[in-house]
Enzyme design. Structure first.
Site, short mmCIF file in Angstrom:
data_model
loop_
_atom_site.label_atom_id
_atom_site.label_comp_id
_atom_site.label_asym_id
_atom_site.label_seq_id
_atom_site.Cartn_x
_atom_site.Cartn_y
_atom_site.Cartn_z
N HIS A 76 34.88 31.33 45.79
CA HIS A 76 35.18 32.42 46.72
C HIS A 76 34.11 33.27 46.90
O HIS A 76 33.26 33.54 46.18
CB HIS A 76 36.13 33.23 45.56
CG HIS A 76 37.51 32.83 45.65
ND1 HIS A 76 38.72 33.50 46.03
CD2 HIS A 76 38.08 31.59 45.50
CE1 HIS A 76 39.70 32.77 46.25
NE2 HIS A 76 39.48 31.59 45.75
N TYR A 205 42.09 43.34 44.83
CA TYR A 205 42.15 44.28 43.77
C TYR A 205 42.63 45.66 44.52
O TYR A 205 41.88 46.18 45.29
CB TYR A 205 40.70 44.50 43.37
CG TYR A 205 40.42 43.41 42.36
CD1 TYR A 205 39.78 42.16 42.94
CD2 TYR A 205 40.30 43.47 40.85
CE1 TYR A 205 39.47 41.41 42.20
CE2 TYR A 205 39.85 42.47 39.87
CZ TYR A 205 39.47 41.23 40.78
OH TYR A 205 38.80 40.48 39.84
N PRO A 294 40.27 42.63 31.55
CA PRO A 294 40.30 41.52 32.39
C PRO A 294 39.50 41.83 33.78
O PRO A 294 39.42 41.09 34.80
CB PRO A 294 41.62 40.70 32.52
CG PRO A 294 42.47 41.99 32.17
CD PRO A 294 41.75 42.98 31.09
N LYS A 298 35.29 38.99 33.37
CA LYS A 298 33.91 38.78 32.59
C LYS A 298 33.88 37.90 31.37
O LYS A 298 33.19 37.31 30.84
CB LYS A 298 33.20 40.03 32.21
CG LYS A 298 32.47 40.86 33.29
CD LYS A 298 31.16 39.98 33.55
CE LYS A 298 30.50 40.26 34.92
NZ LYS A 298 31.18 39.06 35.72
N TYR A 386 29.83 41.32 39.52
CA TYR A 386 31.01 40.46 39.72
C TYR A 386 30.42 38.92 39.66
O TYR A 386 31.15 38.11 39.04
CB TYR A 386 31.72 40.63 40.97
CG TYR A 386 33.16 40.09 40.88
CD1 TYR A 386 34.15 41.01 40.13
CD2 TYR A 386 33.31 38.83 41.08
CE1 TYR A 386 35.66 40.21 40.34
CE2 TYR A 386 34.55 38.22 41.27
CZ TYR A 386 35.89 38.94 40.61
OH TYR A 386 37.06 38.64 40.73
C1 PHB Z 1 42.97 35.45 37.05
O1 PHB Z 1 43.23 34.76 38.05
O2 PHB Z 1 43.60 35.33 36.26
C2 PHB Z 1 42.06 36.67 36.86
C3 PHB Z 1 41.14 36.87 38.25
C4 PHB Z 1 40.25 37.84 38.37
C5 PHB Z 1 40.51 39.03 37.38
C6 PHB Z 1 41.19 38.61 36.08
C7 PHB Z 1 42.07 37.63 36.02
O3 PHB Z 1 39.63 40.10 37.24
#
Ligand code: PHB
Length: 393
Positions: A76, A205, A294, A298, A386
Site C-alpha cells: 500500500h 481513516y 490500533p 504499530k 506510519y
Molecule cells: C486492520 O486491517 O486490522 C488495521 C489496519 C490499520 C490499522 C488498524 C487495523 O490502523
C-alpha cells in the site's frame, strides 16, 4: 514429575516477537526453547492487525521468516484521511520513499511457525509459564506446566518475556512497579470481517461527526472495517443492517460494498509501557512490554523492532560475552516505544470524537487535520511514522 530442559534462551510466548527472536537467534547458532500456553491452531487463527511497516517486511523476507508477505500480501503506497466531506491522500513513497504492506498478522504467524518447525525449533504449545526463578543470577529459570499438566523447568542463560499483554514474565521483571505507564481511552472499535470485494483502493481513516471509522482490507474477497463505539459495547447487540448503516454514515462520499459479516469484535483502547523492560537476565518485548491503540497500526511492528535490537544484544552477550548492548537495551528500545506511543495516541486523538467534546474541541480537531494534510511537513511527519522509522542495520 518435573522435567528439566536446558537451553541458552528461554522464550515465553509464540507470537510475532517470540517466534521471530528464536528465528534470528538460530541464525547465529544460539539455541532457544519457545513455549506458549495457546495451541498452534489458536495462535494461527486469532485475528489481529494487518499492516506491516517496510522495515518489518524487510526483516521477515531477508531472514526467510516469511516470504509469503510478498506474494500473498499487498503493498500500500498511501492512506486516505477523510474529514469534513473530503478525502486527502497521504502518498508514502512520494513523501518518504517507503510503503507499508497489508498482510494479516496470523498469516505471518503461520509462516513463522512453519519455518521454526522445519528448522527443528523446540517449540511447545499448550505450555503455561507460571513463574520465574533466579533472574538476578546467571541461570534464570522458567517454571511452566505442560499440556499434560506436568511440571517443566527451563534453565537458560537468558529469559525473554514475549508473552503478550497478560505477561507472566512481566511480574518478575517489573516487581513492585508492575503498574507501568498507562492510559485508557473513552472509546473502542467495533470491528467486522465481511465477505465482499474492497470498497476502496487504499485504507480510509475517517473522522466523521458521529465518530471515527476505518475501512481496511484483508483480500480480494474479505474486508476488515471498524467504527468507533463505546468501550463496553456488546458486539452482538447490532443487526447487520445497523452495522452497515453506522459504517456507511461515517464515510460519506464512499458507497461501501456490503456483504455477509462473519466475525465481529470490540477492541478496547489502551496505551501501556512497563516501567522496567529488563531486570538481570530477563527482558520484555512486544505486548508484554507495551500496548498501543490500533489507530497507528504499530503493534506488531513495534514487537519486531524490539526483537531486532534484542537479537543484536543477545548475540553480543552470548557469543562474545559483551554486555554493553544488553545493558543499553531498555534505554534504546524505549526511544522507539515512546515515539510509537506518541504516534498512536496522536492518530487516535486526532481522528476520534471524544465523548463530551465541545464545539471548540471539534473545530480545533478539524484545524489539526487541516494542518497535517495541507502541509508537506505535516504529511511527511505522518508518513514517516506510519511507514516506520528505520530499523538499525
Ligand atoms: C486492520 O486491517 O486490522 C488495521 C489496519 C490499520 C490499522 C488498524 C487495523 O490502523
Amino acid at each position: 514429575m518435573t522435567t528439566t530442559v536446558r537451553t541458552r534462551v528461554a522464550i515465553v510466548g509464540a507470537g510475532p516477537a517470540g517466534l521471530l527472536l528464536s528465528h534470528l537467534l538460530a541464525d547465529a547458532g544460539i539455541d532457544s526453547v519457545v513455549i506458549d500456553q495457546r495451541s498452534r491452531a489458536e495462535i494461527e487463527s486469532t485475528i489481529r492487525a494487518g499492516i506491516l511497516e517496510q522495515g518489518t517486511v524487510d526483516v521477515l523476507t531477508r531472514t526467510g521468516a516469511s516470504t509469503r508477505v510478498l506474494t500473498d500480501g499487498s503493498r500500500h503506497d498511501g492512506i486516505e484521511l477523510r474529514f469534513d466531506g473530503h478525502g486527502h491522500r497521504i502518498d508514502f513513497p512520494g513523501l518518504v520513499g517507503r510503503s507499508v504492506w497489508l498482510y494479516p498478522q496470523h498469516e505471518a504467524l503461520k509462516d513463522l511457525i512453519a519455518a521454526r518447525i522445519a528448522a527443528g525449533q523446540d517449540l511447545r504449545f499448550g505450555t503455561t509459564a507460571v513463574g520465574m526463578e533466579g533472574i538476578d543470577g546467571d541461570r534464570p529459570t522458567v517454571i511452566a506446566t505442560t499440556a499434560e499438566e506436568e511440571d517443566l523447568r527451563i534453565e537458560a542463560e537468558f529469559v525473554v518475556g514475549a508473552d503478550g499483554s497478560r505477561s507472566v514474565v512481566r511480574g518478575a521483571v517489573s516487581g513492585a512497579s508492575a503498574g507501568g505507564y498507562f492510559r485508557e481511552y473513552p472509546f473502542a472499535w467495533f470491528g467486522i470481517l465481511c465477505e465482499a470485494p474492497p470498497s476502496a483502493h487504499e485504507l480510509i481513516y475517517s473522522n466523521a461527526p458521529d465518530g471515527f471509522a476505518l475501512i481496511s482490507q484483508r483480500s480480494a474477497t474479505v474486508q476488515r472495517m471498524y467504527f468507533q463505539c463505546e468501550p463496553d459495547a456488546d458486539p452482538n447487540a447490532l443487526s447487520e443492517a445497523q452495522i452497515w448503516d453506522t459504517l456507511q454514515a461515517r464515510v460519506p462520499g464512499t458507497a461501501l460494498t456490503e456483504g455477509p459479516i462473519f466475525q465481529r469484535d470490540v477492541l478496547r483502547f489502551r496505551s501501556f509501557v512497563a516501567r522496567e523492560l529488563r531486570r538481570g537476565r530477563a527482558v520484555l518485548v512486544g505486548d508484554a512490554a507495551h500496548t498501543v491503540p490500533p489507530t497507528g497500526a504499530k503493534g506488531m511492528n513495534l514487537a519486531v523492532a524490539d526483537v531486532v535490537l534484542l537479537d543484536r544484544a543477545l548475540r553480543a552477550l552470548l557469543l562474545d560475552g559483551d554486555e554493553r548492548l544488553i545493558d543499553g537495551f531498555a534505554e534504546s528500545a524505549s526511544h522507539r516505544i515512546w515515539k510509537a506511543q506518541h504516534f498512536s495516541w496522536w492518530m487516535t486523538s486526532m481522528l476520534h470524537v471524544a465523548p463530551g467534546a465541545t464545539d471548540f474541541d471539534r473545530r480545533r480537531q478539524l484545524g489539526e487535520l487541516r494542518s497535517v494534510v495541507e502541509s508537506d511537513a505535516g504529511r511527511t511527519f505522518l508518513a514517516e511514522a506510519y511507514t516506520g522509522w528505520p530499523l538499525p542495520e
